[in-house]
Design a protein around this motif. Structure first.
Motif, PDB file in Angstrom:
ATOM      1  N   PRO A   7       0.831  -1.205   0.000  1.00 56.42           N
ATOM      2  CA  PRO A   7       0.000   0.000   0.000  1.00 56.42           C
ATOM      3  C   PRO A   7       0.869   1.260   0.000  1.00 56.42           C
ATOM      4  O   PRO A   7       2.059   1.200   0.339  1.00 56.42           O
ATOM      5  CB  PRO A   7      -0.802  -0.117   1.296  1.00 56.42           C
ATOM      6  N   PRO A   8       0.284   2.397  -0.351  1.00 55.14           N
ATOM      7  CA  PRO A   8       1.039   3.652  -0.362  1.00 55.14           C
ATOM      8  C   PRO A   8       1.582   4.004   1.024  1.00 55.14           C
ATOM      9  O   PRO A   8       0.995   3.672   2.042  1.00 55.14           O
ATOM     10  CB  PRO A   8       0.015   4.695  -0.812  1.00 55.14           C
ATOM     11  N   LEU A  24       2.933   7.471  -1.938  1.00 56.85           N
ATOM     12  CA  LEU A  24       3.353   6.633  -3.059  1.00 56.85           C
ATOM     13  C   LEU A  24       3.618   5.223  -2.548  1.00 56.85           C
ATOM     14  O   LEU A  24       4.022   5.048  -1.389  1.00 56.85           O
ATOM     15  CB  LEU A  24       4.653   7.155  -3.678  1.00 56.85           C
ATOM     16  N   GLU A  25       3.453   4.268  -3.410  1.00 53.59           N
ATOM     17  CA  GLU A  25       3.802   2.898  -3.082  1.00 53.59           C
ATOM     18  C   GLU A  25       5.326   2.813  -2.924  1.00 53.59           C
ATOM     19  O   GLU A  25       6.060   3.560  -3.575  1.00 53.59           O
ATOM     20  CB  GLU A  25       3.315   1.953  -4.181  1.00 53.59           C
ATOM     21  N   PRO A  26       5.816   1.898  -2.063  1.00 50.85           N
ATOM     22  CA  PRO A  26       7.260   1.793  -1.837  1.00 50.85           C
ATOM     23  C   PRO A  26       8.085   1.631  -3.109  1.00 50.85           C
ATOM     24  O   PRO A  26       9.189   2.183  -3.203  1.00 50.85           O
ATOM     25  CB  PRO A  26       7.384   0.569  -0.926  1.00 50.85           C
ATOM     26  N   VAL A  27       7.586   0.917  -4.098  1.00 48.93           N
ATOM     27  CA  VAL A  27       8.339   0.745  -5.339  1.00 48.93           C
ATOM     28  C   VAL A  27       8.565   2.096  -6.029  1.00 48.93           C
ATOM     29  O   VAL A  27       9.633   2.341  -6.605  1.00 48.93           O
ATOM     30  CB  VAL A  27       7.654  -0.287  -6.271  1.00 48.93           C
ATOM     31  N   PHE A  28       7.599   3.010  -5.926  1.00 52.72           N
ATOM     32  CA  PHE A  28       7.772   4.343  -6.515  1.00 52.72           C
ATOM     33  C   PHE A  28       8.735   5.190  -5.678  1.00 52.72           C
ATOM     34  O   PHE A  28       9.522   5.955  -6.234  1.00 52.72           O
ATOM     35  CB  PHE A  28       6.428   5.048  -6.688  1.00 52.72           C
ATOM     36  N   TRP A  29       8.670   5.062  -4.341  1.00 54.12           N
ATOM     37  CA  TRP A  29       9.637   5.783  -3.507  1.00 54.12           C
ATOM     38  C   TRP A  29      11.053   5.335  -3.856  1.00 54.12           C
ATOM     39  O   TRP A  29      11.960   6.167  -3.977  1.00 54.12           O
ATOM     40  CB  TRP A  29       9.364   5.577  -2.023  1.00 54.12           C
ATOM     41  N   SER A  30      11.258   4.041  -4.018  1.00 57.29           N
ATOM     42  CA  SER A  30      12.589   3.524  -4.361  1.00 57.29           C
ATOM     43  C   SER A  30      13.059   4.056  -5.710  1.00 57.29           C
ATOM     44  O   SER A  30      14.213   4.475  -5.857  1.00 57.29           O
ATOM     45  CB  SER A  30      12.577   1.996  -4.390  1.00 57.29           C
ATOM     46  N   ALA A  31      12.177   4.048  -6.691  1.00 55.42           N
ATOM     47  CA  ALA A  31      12.532   4.549  -8.026  1.00 55.42           C
ATOM     48  C   ALA A  31      12.822   6.047  -7.988  1.00 55.42           C
ATOM     49  O   ALA A  31      13.745   6.528  -8.659  1.00 55.42           O
ATOM     50  CB  ALA A  31      11.410   4.247  -9.013  1.00 55.42           C
TER      51      ALA A  31
END
Length: 77
Positions: A7-8, A24-31
């Protein structure tokens, strides 16, 4: 790598001297963190650039959506 279906996560970021929250979802934070490192910028400076582009758009989206679209366009290059 974060789990892609998490989840975001809400974080506070300072843009132009004021705090704003972005979810943001964790994958977007990482990117986004990777993109900031690649550009040699603090995360808040990169988000400020994306925000400025978003505001200049004919029909601005919300900031989280703009970040996701910006990341997608970056990945598509």
């Amino acid at each position: 790598m974060p789990v892609p279906y998490s989840p975001p996560v809400k974080r506070s970021i300072t843009i132009a001297g004021h705090q704003t929250s972005v979810s943001l979802e964790p994958v977007f934070w990482s990117a986004l963190e990777e993109a900031a490192r690649d550009a040699g910028l603090p995360l808040s400076a990169l988000v400020a650039q994306i925000d400025a582009e978003r505001i200049a758009a004919p029909v601005p989206s919300n900031l989280a959506s703009a970040i996701r679209v910006w990341l997608f366009a970056r990945a598509s290059r």
